[in-house]
Design a protein around this motif. Structure first.
Motif, PDB file in Angstrom:
ATOM      1  N   VAL A  85       0.056  -1.685   0.502  1.00  0.00           N
ATOM      2  CA  VAL A  85      -0.006  -0.622   1.494  1.00  0.00           C
ATOM      3  C   VAL A  85      -0.709  -1.201   2.710  1.00  0.00           C
ATOM      4  O   VAL A  85      -1.733  -1.879   2.569  1.00  0.00           O
ATOM      5  N   ARG A  94       1.399   2.771   5.425  1.00  0.00           N
ATOM      6  CA  ARG A  94       2.708   2.832   4.787  1.00  0.00           C
ATOM      7  C   ARG A  94       2.862   1.746   3.724  1.00  0.00           C
ATOM      8  O   ARG A  94       2.233   0.702   3.800  1.00  0.00           O
ATOM      9  N   GLY A  95       3.728   1.994   2.759  1.00  0.00           N
ATOM     10  CA  GLY A  95       4.015   0.983   1.754  1.00  0.00           C
ATOM     11  C   GLY A  95       4.748  -0.206   2.367  1.00  0.00           C
ATOM     12  O   GLY A  95       5.534  -0.057   3.304  1.00  0.00           O
ATOM     13  N   THR A  96       4.491  -1.376   1.822  1.00  0.00           N
ATOM     14  CA  THR A  96       5.080  -2.607   2.354  1.00  0.00           C
ATOM     15  C   THR A  96       6.599  -2.552   2.385  1.00  0.00           C
ATOM     16  O   THR A  96       7.236  -3.060   3.315  1.00  0.00           O
ATOM     17  N   PHE A  97       7.217  -1.918   1.358  1.00  0.00           N
ATOM     18  CA  PHE A  97       8.685  -1.896   1.309  1.00  0.00           C
ATOM     19  C   PHE A  97       9.281  -0.860   2.259  1.00  0.00           C
ATOM     20  O   PHE A  97      10.512  -0.754   2.367  1.00  0.00           O
ATOM     21  N   ALA A  98       8.424  -0.101   2.952  1.00  0.00           N
ATOM     22  CA  ALA A  98       8.886   0.795   4.014  1.00  0.00           C
ATOM     23  C   ALA A  98       8.592   0.193   5.386  1.00  0.00           C
ATOM     24  O   ALA A  98       8.753   0.853   6.401  1.00  0.00           O
ATOM     25  N   LEU A  99       8.176  -1.064   5.403  1.00  0.00           N
ATOM     26  CA  LEU A  99       7.826  -1.762   6.640  1.00  0.00           C
ATOM     27  C   LEU A  99       8.624  -3.057   6.761  1.00  0.00           C
ATOM     28  O   LEU A  99       8.998  -3.654   5.759  1.00  0.00           O
ATOM     29  N   ARG A 100       8.794  -3.533   8.004  1.00  0.00           N
ATOM     30  CA  ARG A 100       9.413  -4.842   8.217  1.00  0.00           C
ATOM     31  C   ARG A 100       8.345  -5.902   8.502  1.00  0.00           C
ATOM     32  O   ARG A 100       8.682  -7.014   8.933  1.00  0.00           O
ATOM     33  N   ARG A 104       4.276  -9.358   2.840  1.00  0.00           N
ATOM     34  CA  ARG A 104       4.978  -8.816   1.692  1.00  0.00           C
ATOM     35  C   ARG A 104       4.959  -9.870   0.582  1.00  0.00           C
ATOM     36  O   ARG A 104       4.726 -11.041   0.854  1.00  0.00           O
TER      37      ARG A 104
END
Lengths: 162, 162
Positions: A85, A94-100, A104
């Motif tokens: 996060v 935000r969660g890493t998989f909702a970010l670019r 990661r």
């Protein structure tokens, strides 16, 4: 890795060993030498960048000149990998998989670029936002039929529950 | 690796060592257990597949439910990595970087998927074409603003020279 963490961020203990390896197959040349200089995203600049493919792989470029756009994968080797996060300085937690974000578990970035021209093993493209010298991982043809979804929405305020 | 090679194909001697490592962060569950059963491409089936994320990374899904579409990276661990020019059984001889074949120096596939729903660390999606059990590498939000290029063309008959 006792690295800084911002309030609200969550880090994870990563596995002890990697499961597979990647080769750096070239380098990406961009105008940006410090992270703060990089555009916020790939449409943040129309600067022409150069993908310098290792000549070892030159033969694999056969046919690439026929593509107007390419998918480029590259390795963000300066990024930490343990944040699940993230609390960006400007933006919501935000969660890493909702970010670019480059941060990661596997710091592999994907960008869609427009191909300008090819000179030997050097590809001039528009649409990259990474640091100068970033290692190249892969080049793929971009197929609008499977890769283009104009109606896609990222609704940060949508309900999390399905 | 004395593997078969078809007429017209070109293989390369890969580097002696990898430059970086990746973690398998989950597995992809699909209906396809043999390579011949897999759809020709990601739009070749509307089958619902399941991305099973390792629970270690659960917190990184925060916010993902707000995305209608995702970019999924996965590792084609059954594929050889040394072919630079490939002669598909049905299709023309072409450079690896002009193909979406799993056979490439770094066998990392990219698919754009439609998110159906999330149940804990299981994501139901449409748009995958890989073997059951394929290792997951990354999940990213799909942004139409940077990732969608409806006018992109792959013109196999275009002149190679810029």
């Amino acid at each position: 890795m006792p690295e800084d963490i911002r309030p609200g961020e969550i880090a994870v203990a990563l596995p002890d060993a990697f499961d597979a390896g990647v080769y750096f197959i070239g380098r990406i040349r961009t105008p940006w030498t410090r992270r703060d200089d990089c555009p916020k995203n790939a449409r943040g600049s129309d600067a022409s960048c150069t993908i310098e493919l290792d000549p070892r792989y030159a033969a694999a470029l056969d046919g690439v000149a026929g593509c107007t756009h390419l998918v480029v994968l590259y390795f963000m080797d300066q990024a930490r990998r343990d944040l699940l996060v993230q609390a960006p300085r400007h933006g919501e937690r935000r969660g890493t998989f909702a970010l670019r974000s480059p941060v990661r578990p596997n710091p592999i970035a994907m960008s869609v670029v427009r191909l300008l021209h090819i000179d030997g093993t050097k590809l001039s493209v528009v649409g990259l936002d990474c640091l100068d010298g970033t290692p190249l991982i892969d080049i793929k043809p971009y197929f609008a039929s499977v890769d283009s979804v104009p109606e896609a929405v990222v609704g940060w305020n949508a309900k999390e529950a399905p």
